[in-house]
Write a protein that holds these residues in place. Structure first.
Motif, mmCIF file in Angstrom:
data_model
loop_
_atom_site.group_PDB
_atom_site.id
_atom_site.type_symbol
_atom_site.label_atom_id
_atom_site.label_comp_id
_atom_site.label_asym_id
_atom_site.label_seq_id
_atom_site.Cartn_x
_atom_site.Cartn_y
_atom_site.Cartn_z
ATOM 1 N N MET A 1 56.461 54.665 33.183
ATOM 2 C CA MET A 1 55.984 54.620 34.521
ATOM 3 C C MET A 1 54.960 52.492 34.282
ATOM 4 O O MET A 1 53.874 52.871 33.238
ATOM 5 N N PRO A 2 55.297 51.329 35.054
ATOM 6 C CA PRO A 2 54.331 50.676 34.868
ATOM 7 C C PRO A 2 53.286 50.717 35.092
ATOM 8 O O PRO A 2 52.883 51.728 35.905
ATOM 9 N N ILE A 3 52.619 49.959 34.295
ATOM 10 C CA ILE A 3 51.079 49.718 34.462
ATOM 11 C C ILE A 3 50.178 49.248 35.675
ATOM 12 O O ILE A 3 50.841 48.381 36.073
ATOM 13 N N ARG A 4 49.198 49.957 35.515
ATOM 14 C CA ARG A 4 48.440 49.685 36.868
ATOM 15 C C ARG A 4 47.419 49.739 37.051
ATOM 16 O O ARG A 4 46.852 50.176 36.379
ATOM 17 N N LEU A 5 46.680 49.201 37.856
ATOM 18 C CA LEU A 5 45.025 48.398 37.788
ATOM 19 C C LEU A 5 44.729 49.592 38.495
ATOM 20 O O LEU A 5 44.782 49.918 39.527
ATOM 21 N N LYS A 6 42.992 49.994 38.660
ATOM 22 C CA LYS A 6 42.252 51.419 39.073
ATOM 23 C C LYS A 6 41.216 50.976 39.415
ATOM 24 O O LYS A 6 40.373 50.372 38.725
ATOM 25 N N ILE A 7 41.151 50.519 40.502
ATOM 26 C CA ILE A 7 39.594 49.735 41.287
ATOM 27 C C ILE A 7 38.862 50.986 42.284
ATOM 28 O O ILE A 7 39.754 51.373 42.979
ATOM 29 N N ALA A 8 37.635 51.193 41.734
ATOM 30 C CA ALA A 8 36.494 51.642 42.463
ATOM 31 C C ALA A 8 35.899 51.327 43.536
ATOM 32 O O ALA A 8 35.002 50.053 43.002
ATOM 33 N N ILE A 9 36.376 51.314 44.914
ATOM 34 C CA ILE A 9 35.461 51.334 46.163
ATOM 35 C C ILE A 9 35.025 51.713 47.058
ATOM 36 O O ILE A 9 34.888 53.148 46.271
ATOM 37 N N GLN A 10 33.434 51.697 47.540
ATOM 38 C CA GLN A 10 32.561 52.793 48.272
ATOM 39 C C GLN A 10 33.642 53.193 49.461
ATOM 40 O O GLN A 10 34.248 52.497 50.326
ATOM 41 N N LYS A 11 33.466 54.489 49.165
ATOM 42 C CA LYS A 11 34.230 55.761 50.104
ATOM 43 C C LYS A 11 33.572 54.954 51.859
ATOM 44 O O LYS A 11 33.917 54.507 52.411
ATOM 45 N N SER A 12 32.042 55.147 51.699
ATOM 46 C CA SER A 12 31.792 55.115 53.277
ATOM 47 C C SER A 12 30.282 54.824 52.964
ATOM 48 O O SER A 12 29.423 54.641 51.709
ATOM 49 N N GLY A 13 29.954 52.930 54.044
ATOM 50 C CA GLY A 13 28.658 52.837 53.270
ATOM 51 C C GLY A 13 28.757 51.558 53.287
ATOM 52 O O GLY A 13 29.972 50.678 54.162
ATOM 53 N N ARG A 14 27.581 50.347 53.498
ATOM 54 C CA ARG A 14 27.060 48.788 53.732
ATOM 55 C C ARG A 14 28.604 48.263 52.929
ATOM 56 O O ARG A 14 28.835 46.616 53.738
ATOM 57 N N LEU A 15 28.896 48.608 51.649
ATOM 58 C CA LEU A 15 30.402 48.066 51.008
ATOM 59 C C LEU A 15 31.494 47.889 50.936
ATOM 60 O O LEU A 15 32.212 47.450 51.040
ATOM 61 N N SER A 16 31.648 49.717 52.101
ATOM 62 C CA SER A 16 32.835 49.429 51.962
ATOM 63 C C SER A 16 34.394 48.620 52.558
ATOM 64 O O SER A 16 35.109 48.153 52.965
ATOM 65 N N ASP A 17 33.681 48.754 54.207
ATOM 66 C CA ASP A 17 34.675 48.020 54.823
ATOM 67 C C ASP A 17 34.636 46.212 54.516
ATOM 68 O O ASP A 17 36.222 45.960 54.064
ATOM 69 N N SER A 18 34.236 45.812 54.258
ATOM 70 C CA SER A 18 34.376 44.222 53.511
ATOM 71 C C SER A 18 34.750 44.187 52.038
ATOM 72 O O SER A 18 35.785 43.825 51.671
ATOM 73 N N SER A 19 35.162 45.810 51.217
ATOM 74 C CA SER A 19 35.648 45.724 50.700
ATOM 75 C C SER A 19 37.137 45.819 50.494
ATOM 76 O O SER A 19 37.488 45.115 49.803
ATOM 77 N N LYS A 20 37.233 46.711 51.352
ATOM 78 C CA LYS A 20 38.445 47.001 51.611
ATOM 79 C C LYS A 20 39.251 45.539 52.280
ATOM 80 O O LYS A 20 40.572 45.390 51.890
ATOM 81 N N GLN A 21 38.730 44.728 53.029
ATOM 82 C CA GLN A 21 38.632 43.437 53.767
ATOM 83 C C GLN A 21 39.545 42.782 52.772
ATOM 84 O O GLN A 21 39.997 42.348 52.643
ATOM 85 N N LEU A 22 38.322 42.248 52.103
ATOM 86 C CA LEU A 22 38.601 41.759 50.720
ATOM 87 C C LEU A 22 39.833 41.761 49.961
ATOM 88 O O LEU A 22 41.079 41.056 49.854
ATOM 89 N N LEU A 23 39.933 43.168 49.719
ATOM 90 C CA LEU A 23 41.484 43.253 49.344
ATOM 91 C C LEU A 23 42.178 43.069 50.161
ATOM 92 O O LEU A 23 43.303 42.322 50.114
#
Ligand code: PRT
Ligand code: ZN
Length: 286
Positions: A1-23
């Motif tokens: 299996m190729p190596i992958r990084l795992k990133i945790a982001i907030q599911k819903s709340g003040r950070l979640s939309d901006s986190s998804k948008q940045l990625l």
């Protein structure tokens, strides 16, 4: 299996939309995470864990996630063995002490012997001990701002952004204990394979961040003013000079930090700049 990084982001709340948008602005196809805990980006070796922000530091510390996007305030409070990789510039806020509006405030000694409600007992205890003030810390998990009104505490230590929550609860901000913004936080020991993926991710995130904080500027001027205007423009290198159809005139193109624009606009006009355009940049590789 190729190596992958795992990133945790907030599911819903003040950070979640901006986190998804940045990625997404970094070109990574991020699924929405509405009904799922874990999803994979289809075009980058990144898996996304959608979690409550309170659970995230533990997951990064124990290696369940390699990275996360989180408010620095949470990291300061929890004192976990993780590292801040980049500040991300969004969800800016501060952690402040506030007291009833009618009270007179002379400095931190105001809090001596008083009761302070907060969700940040660690940061507050640290601050009070530095100030050599002894106060009772009353930890509550939500709606901290109502504590003085219902007689639960004399003061609050809470997150503030616009200040309107404090204001509408009859409180005034008297001390800022720390300022915070969203940050990319990582595990301390990543494998070399994961480090290599992280480097690719950072290259993209840095390009997005640089584009956000810089603007492309285009202006016209008479050729005799080119040198003086070039000296005012900060730019990455020297400006691009393009001749206009009207002889003796040129267009200057350059890049400048957005914050500088309002500082130098008067100087540019005085030096003969006309028809100034300021245009957003999509990505910027330095
Ligand atoms: O559900 P989950 O546990 O994941 O989320 P949460 O409810 O614990 O966190 P959330 O989504 O409210 O906040 C996530 C992060 O956003 C925080 O850890 C901060 O880093 C950042 N942030 C930025 C804020 C605010 N601004 C903010 N204004 N977090 C909270 N607030 C609250 C504050 O607690 C107060 O009640 O908003 C109120 C004050 O706002 P103003 O604008 O009235 O001053
Ligand atoms: Zn939370």
């Amino acid at each position: 299996m190729p190596i992958r990084l795992k990133i945790a982001i907030q599911k819903s709340g003040r950070l979640s939309d901006s986190s998804k948008q940045l990625l997404r602005e970094a070109g990574i196809k991020v699924p929405n995470g509405k009904n799922t805990l874990l999803a994979s980006a289809s075009n980058f070796p990144l898996d996304i864990l959608y979690l409550r922000d309170d659970d995230i530091p533990q997951y990064v510390e124990d290696g369940t996630a390699d990275l996360c996007i989180l408010g620095e305030n949470v990291i300061f409070e929890e004192d976990r063995s993780v590292q801040t990789i980049r500040q991300l510039g969004f969800s800016r806020c501060r952690l402040s002490l506030a007291i009833p509006k009618s009270e007179t405030y002379h400095g931190p000694s105001y809090f001596q012997g008083r009761k302070i409600a907060t969700s940040y007992p660690g940061i507050l205890a640290n601050y009070l001990s530095k100030q050599q003030v002894e106060a009772e810390i009353h930890e509550i998990s939500g709606s901290v701002e109502i504590a003085p009104n219902i007689g639960l505490a004399d003061a609050v230590c809470d997150i503030v952004s616009s200040g309107s929550t404090l204001f509408s609860n009859g409180l005034k901000e008297v001390e800022t204990i720390l300022t915070s913004q969203a940050a990319l936080i990582g595990q301390k020991d990543l494998s070399p394979e994961k480090e290599a993926i992280l480097d690719k991710l950072l290259f993209r995130l840095d390009a997005v961040r640089a584009a956000e904080t810089n603007k492309y500027i285009i202006l016209n001027c008479e050729n005799e003013n080119i040198e003086q205007i070039s000296n005012i423009l900060p730019g990455i290198k020297s400006p691009t000079v393009v001749p206009l159809a009207q002889s003796g005139w040129s267009a200057l193109h350059s890049v400048l930090p957005e914050d500088d624009f309002w500082e130098i606009i008067d100087a540019l006009q005085t030096a003969g700049a006309q028809g100034i355009l300021v245009v957003p940049i999509q990505k910027m590789i330095l």
